[in-house]
Scaffold this motif. Structure first.
Motif, PDB file in Angstrom:
ATOM      1  N   PHE A 135       0.863  -1.176   0.000  1.00  0.00           N
ATOM      2  CA  PHE A 135       0.000   0.000   0.000  1.00  0.00           C
ATOM      3  C   PHE A 135       0.900   1.227   0.000  1.00  0.00           C
ATOM      4  CE2 PHE A 135      -2.589   3.232   2.199  1.00  0.00           C
ATOM      5  CZ  PHE A 135      -3.680   3.238   1.351  1.00  0.00           C
ATOM      6  N   MET A 137       1.290   5.032   0.095  1.00  0.00           N
ATOM      7  CA  MET A 137       0.719   6.354   0.336  1.00  0.00           C
ATOM      8  C   MET A 137       1.807   7.357   0.757  1.00  0.00           C
ATOM      9  SD  MET A 137      -2.590   7.368   2.563  1.00  0.00           S
ATOM     10  CE  MET A 137      -2.008   7.292   4.228  1.00  0.00           C
ATOM     11  N   THR A 138       2.638   6.975   1.722  1.00  0.00           N
ATOM     12  CA  THR A 138       3.574   7.921   2.348  1.00  0.00           C
ATOM     13  C   THR A 138       4.678   8.361   1.384  1.00  0.00           C
ATOM     14  OG1 THR A 138       3.112   6.882   4.451  1.00  0.00           O
ATOM     15  CG2 THR A 138       5.114   8.201   4.337  1.00  0.00           C
ATOM     16  N   VAL A 142       6.841  15.081   1.850  1.00  0.00           N
ATOM     17  CA  VAL A 142       5.765  15.835   2.521  1.00  0.00           C
ATOM     18  C   VAL A 142       5.333  15.125   3.798  1.00  0.00           C
ATOM     19  CG1 VAL A 142       4.847  16.874   0.418  1.00  0.00           C
ATOM     20  CG2 VAL A 142       3.969  14.649   1.168  1.00  0.00           C
ATOM     21  N   ALA A 143       4.750  15.895   4.722  1.00  0.00           N
ATOM     22  CA  ALA A 143       4.228  15.319   5.973  1.00  0.00           C
ATOM     23  C   ALA A 143       3.016  14.475   5.619  1.00  0.00           C
ATOM     24  CB  ALA A 143       3.851  16.428   6.943  1.00  0.00           C
ATOM     25  N   SER A 144       3.249  13.162   5.548  1.00  0.00           N
ATOM     26  CA  SER A 144       2.217  12.288   4.984  1.00  0.00           C
ATOM     27  C   SER A 144       1.193  11.842   6.013  1.00  0.00           C
ATOM     28  CB  SER A 144       2.886  11.068   4.335  1.00  0.00           C
ATOM     29  OG  SER A 144       3.801  11.484   3.362  1.00  0.00           O
ATOM     30  N   SER A 145       1.412  12.214   7.292  1.00  0.00           N
ATOM     31  CA  SER A 145       0.358  11.912   8.262  1.00  0.00           C
ATOM     32  C   SER A 145      -0.893  12.730   7.918  1.00  0.00           C
ATOM     33  CB  SER A 145       0.823  12.190   9.691  1.00  0.00           C
ATOM     34  OG  SER A 145       1.338  13.489   9.791  1.00  0.00           O
ATOM     35  N   TYR A 169       8.849   3.824   2.781  1.00  0.00           N
ATOM     36  CA  TYR A 169       8.293   2.973   3.848  1.00  0.00           C
ATOM     37  C   TYR A 169       7.075   2.188   3.355  1.00  0.00           C
ATOM     38  CZ  TYR A 169      11.764   4.162   7.144  1.00  0.00           C
ATOM     39  OH  TYR A 169      12.978   4.245   7.752  1.00  0.00           O
ATOM     40  N   SER A 171       5.625  -0.973   3.016  1.00  0.00           N
ATOM     41  CA  SER A 171       5.855  -2.278   3.638  1.00  0.00           C
ATOM     42  C   SER A 171       5.546  -3.409   2.667  1.00  0.00           C
ATOM     43  CB  SER A 171       4.979  -2.445   4.881  1.00  0.00           C
ATOM     44  OG  SER A 171       5.281  -1.439   5.810  1.00  0.00           O
ATOM     45  N   HIS A 229      10.568  -2.437   3.955  1.00  0.00           N
ATOM     46  CA  HIS A 229       9.800  -1.194   3.785  1.00  0.00           C
ATOM     47  C   HIS A 229      10.553  -0.393   2.721  1.00  0.00           C
ATOM     48  CE1 HIS A 229       7.924  -2.362   7.559  1.00  0.00           C
ATOM     49  NE2 HIS A 229       9.134  -2.540   8.026  1.00  0.00           N
ATOM     50  N   LEU A 383       4.098   5.397  14.864  1.00  0.00           N
ATOM     51  CA  LEU A 383       4.129   6.234  13.656  1.00  0.00           C
ATOM     52  C   LEU A 383       3.220   5.679  12.567  1.00  0.00           C
ATOM     53  CD1 LEU A 383       8.002   6.597  13.462  1.00  0.00           C
ATOM     54  CD2 LEU A 383       6.418   8.427  14.077  1.00  0.00           C
ATOM     55  N   PRO A 387       0.615   8.774  13.296  1.00  0.00           N
ATOM     56  CA  PRO A 387       1.368   9.005  14.542  1.00  0.00           C
ATOM     57  C   PRO A 387       0.428   9.272  15.722  1.00  0.00           C
ATOM     58  CG  PRO A 387       2.127  10.475  12.766  1.00  0.00           C
ATOM     59  CD  PRO A 387       0.879   9.814  12.288  1.00  0.00           C
ATOM     60  N   GLU A 389       0.217  11.615  17.789  1.00  0.00           N
ATOM     61  CA  GLU A 389      -0.286  12.983  17.929  1.00  0.00           C
ATOM     62  C   GLU A 389      -1.480  13.249  17.015  1.00  0.00           C
ATOM     63  OE1 GLU A 389       2.862  12.120  17.353  1.00  0.00           O
ATOM     64  OE2 GLU A 389       3.708  12.492  19.337  1.00  0.00           O
ATOM     65  N   VAL A 390      -1.488  12.592  15.858  1.00  0.00           N
ATOM     66  CA  VAL A 390      -2.600  12.803  14.927  1.00  0.00           C
ATOM     67  C   VAL A 390      -3.877  12.165  15.499  1.00  0.00           C
ATOM     68  CG1 VAL A 390      -3.424  12.296  12.593  1.00  0.00           C
ATOM     69  CG2 VAL A 390      -1.059  13.024  12.960  1.00  0.00           C
ATOM     70  N   ARG A 393      -5.041  14.379  18.341  1.00  0.00           N
ATOM     71  CA  ARG A 393      -5.707  15.574  17.808  1.00  0.00           C
ATOM     72  C   ARG A 393      -7.146  15.237  17.428  1.00  0.00           C
ATOM     73  NH1 ARG A 393      -6.158  17.040  12.241  1.00  0.00           N
ATOM     74  NH2 ARG A 393      -6.341  19.275  11.924  1.00  0.00           N
TER      75      ARG A 393
END
Ligand code: FAD
Length: 404
Positions: A135, A137-138, A142-145, A169, A171, A229, A383, A387, A389-390, A393
């Protein structure tokens, strides 16, 4: 409130525990030896194929898929304790049962959003464990979160899409059995709705313009078991428009749908990793003596073991409650609980494994015990799939919204 597992879960648990004892744990050293002798370390050791055949024969196969047309048809609540058991041997057991990420999430996407031709071409061999998938995506740039940031382009050109971008990354992509990538990119980068700019397309590995460039490490580990990864470059990789999954602009929503079950699966396996760490901690504590006393007689070791047990019991209850909510009110209804377990589980399990590492002394950071690798794997889950923090939030914003 009934805390007992139902009859089907108990039956599968007993079968799986026996499978772990009889086949998986003994295969761990064999798999290590075989990997060292492989022509490429990214290939799957033969013993893993033997485990897959045996698991399938025993009906321990595709347990993660709630749709009985494709998988075992278990609810999340039934699957949770089984995934936990596989977490005790995270390098082998999930793959043996065809329940390993990222294939699980990709199979769910294809089952839920793929059309008939896509399911025939990609879902069927994935369900049969014949191929692997990734998959993508990241992106490193850029900040991919924040998935609205991604820059990979998916441009329509006649009957094709042309995919251009750099991912990392990713996987599983180092394993040559990984035949298909689900790539997230932008079909409408200037669209007014930033959550409708993205789409997902299927890009076969052998498409000209696809380059699996290098293996990214995890604290120095190559993570061969998970197919590594990879950094993957898509340089004008051309695929037919029929490779679009769902509709143009639907990529963001599919990504959200994919991550719900993926997150709970990770948390279930993490609890199994914590259980393995506690077991290793206790075995070591009763077998080593320092300053005239078994380590097991040291007060600080009691504190570590007791705190670990309390934390695991708390986590398991929260994960099971989340599974039950996903079954009863759906993934959206279980939003807060999914966020909560994704915040609580990896960081608590990292701490438990860290105590087990400490108790093992130098052995804890060595290759002779699984602890160092377990620690690194658990740490990355603070992560991967978003992550901490996301999630914090997102959870907090919902909580606050009630008072606005
Ligand atoms: C082992 C591993 C496997 C992975 N597998 C895959 C895969 O198969 N496919 C794939 O596409 N990706 C994969 N990833 C990537 C993973 O999903 C991303 O690393 C993750 O989403 C974070 O994106 P980022 O690395 O760009 O960090 P960034 O988005 O740059 O964020 C960096 C940090 O900023 C902080 N931060 C971000 N947003 C906020 C906020 N709102 N509030 C406060 N702090 C914030 C957080 O501390 C965060 O860790 C994997 C990662 C790892 C480590």
């Amino acid at each position: 409130m009934d805390f007992a597992f139902d009859a089907r879960t108990e039956e599968l648990r007993a079968k799986l525990l026996a499978f772990m004892d009889e086949y998986v744990y003994p295969a761990e050293p064999v798999a290590h030896e075989q990997r060292a002798a492989l022509s490429s370390p990214w290939r799957t050791p033969p013993v893993v194929e033997e485990l897959k055949a045996e698991a399938r024969r025993q009906g321990l196969w595709n347990l993660f898929l709630p749709d009985s047309g494709y998988g075992a048809g278990l609810t999340n609540l039934q699957y949770a304790p089984l995934a936990e058991i596989t977490g005790r041997s995270p390098q082998l057991a999930p793959t043996a049962l065809n329940c390993a990420a990222p294939d699980t999430g990709n199979m769910e996407v294809l089952a839920q959003f793929g059309d008939e031709a896509q399911r025939k071409q990609w879902l069927e061999p994935l369900l049969a464990g014949e191929i692997r998938s990734a998959f993508a995506m990241t992106e490193p740039e850029v900040a991919s979160s924040d998935a609205t940031n991604i820059t990979t382009r998916i441009e329509r050109d006649g009957d094709d899409y042309v995919v251009t971008g750099r991912k990392w990354y990713i996987s599983g992509a180092m394993n040559p059995d990984c035949r298909i990538f689900i790539v997230m990119g932008k079909t409408d980068p200037d669209g007014a709705d930033i959550r409708r700019q993205q789409s997902m397309v299927l890009v076969p590995r052998d498409t000209p313009g696809v380059e699996v460039r290098r293996a990214m490490q995890v604290y120095g580990y190559e993570d061969h078991w998970h197919g590594g990864h990879a950094e993957v470059v898509f340089d004008h990789a051309r695929v037919p428009v029929s490779n679009l999954i769902g509709e143009e602009g639907g990529g963001f929503a599919i990504a959200q749908a994919r991550l719900g079950p993926g997150r709970i699966h990770h948390c279930m396996r993490l609890i199994g990793m914590a259980e393995r760490a506690i077991e290793l901690m206790c075995r070591r504590a009763v077998s080593r003596t320092a300053f005239g006393k078994a380590l097991a007689q040291q007060g600080v070791v009691h504190t570590w073991i007791a705190d670990a047990r309390v934390a695991v019991e708390q986590l398991r209850l929260l994960v099971l409650k989340t599974a039950w909510m996903m079954d009863t009110v759906g993934n959206k209804g279980a939003h807060t609980e999914i966020q909560a377990i994704k915040i609580a589980t990896p960081r608590t399990v990292v701490d438990i494994i860290d105590k087990a590492v400490q108790l093992h002394g130098a052995g804890g950071v060595s290759q002779d015990f699984p602890l160092a690798e377990l620690w690194a794997g658990a740490r990355t889950l603070r992560l991967a799939d978003g992550p901490d923090e996301v999630h914090q939030r997102s959870l907090a914003r919902r909580e606050i919204k009630r008072y606005l």
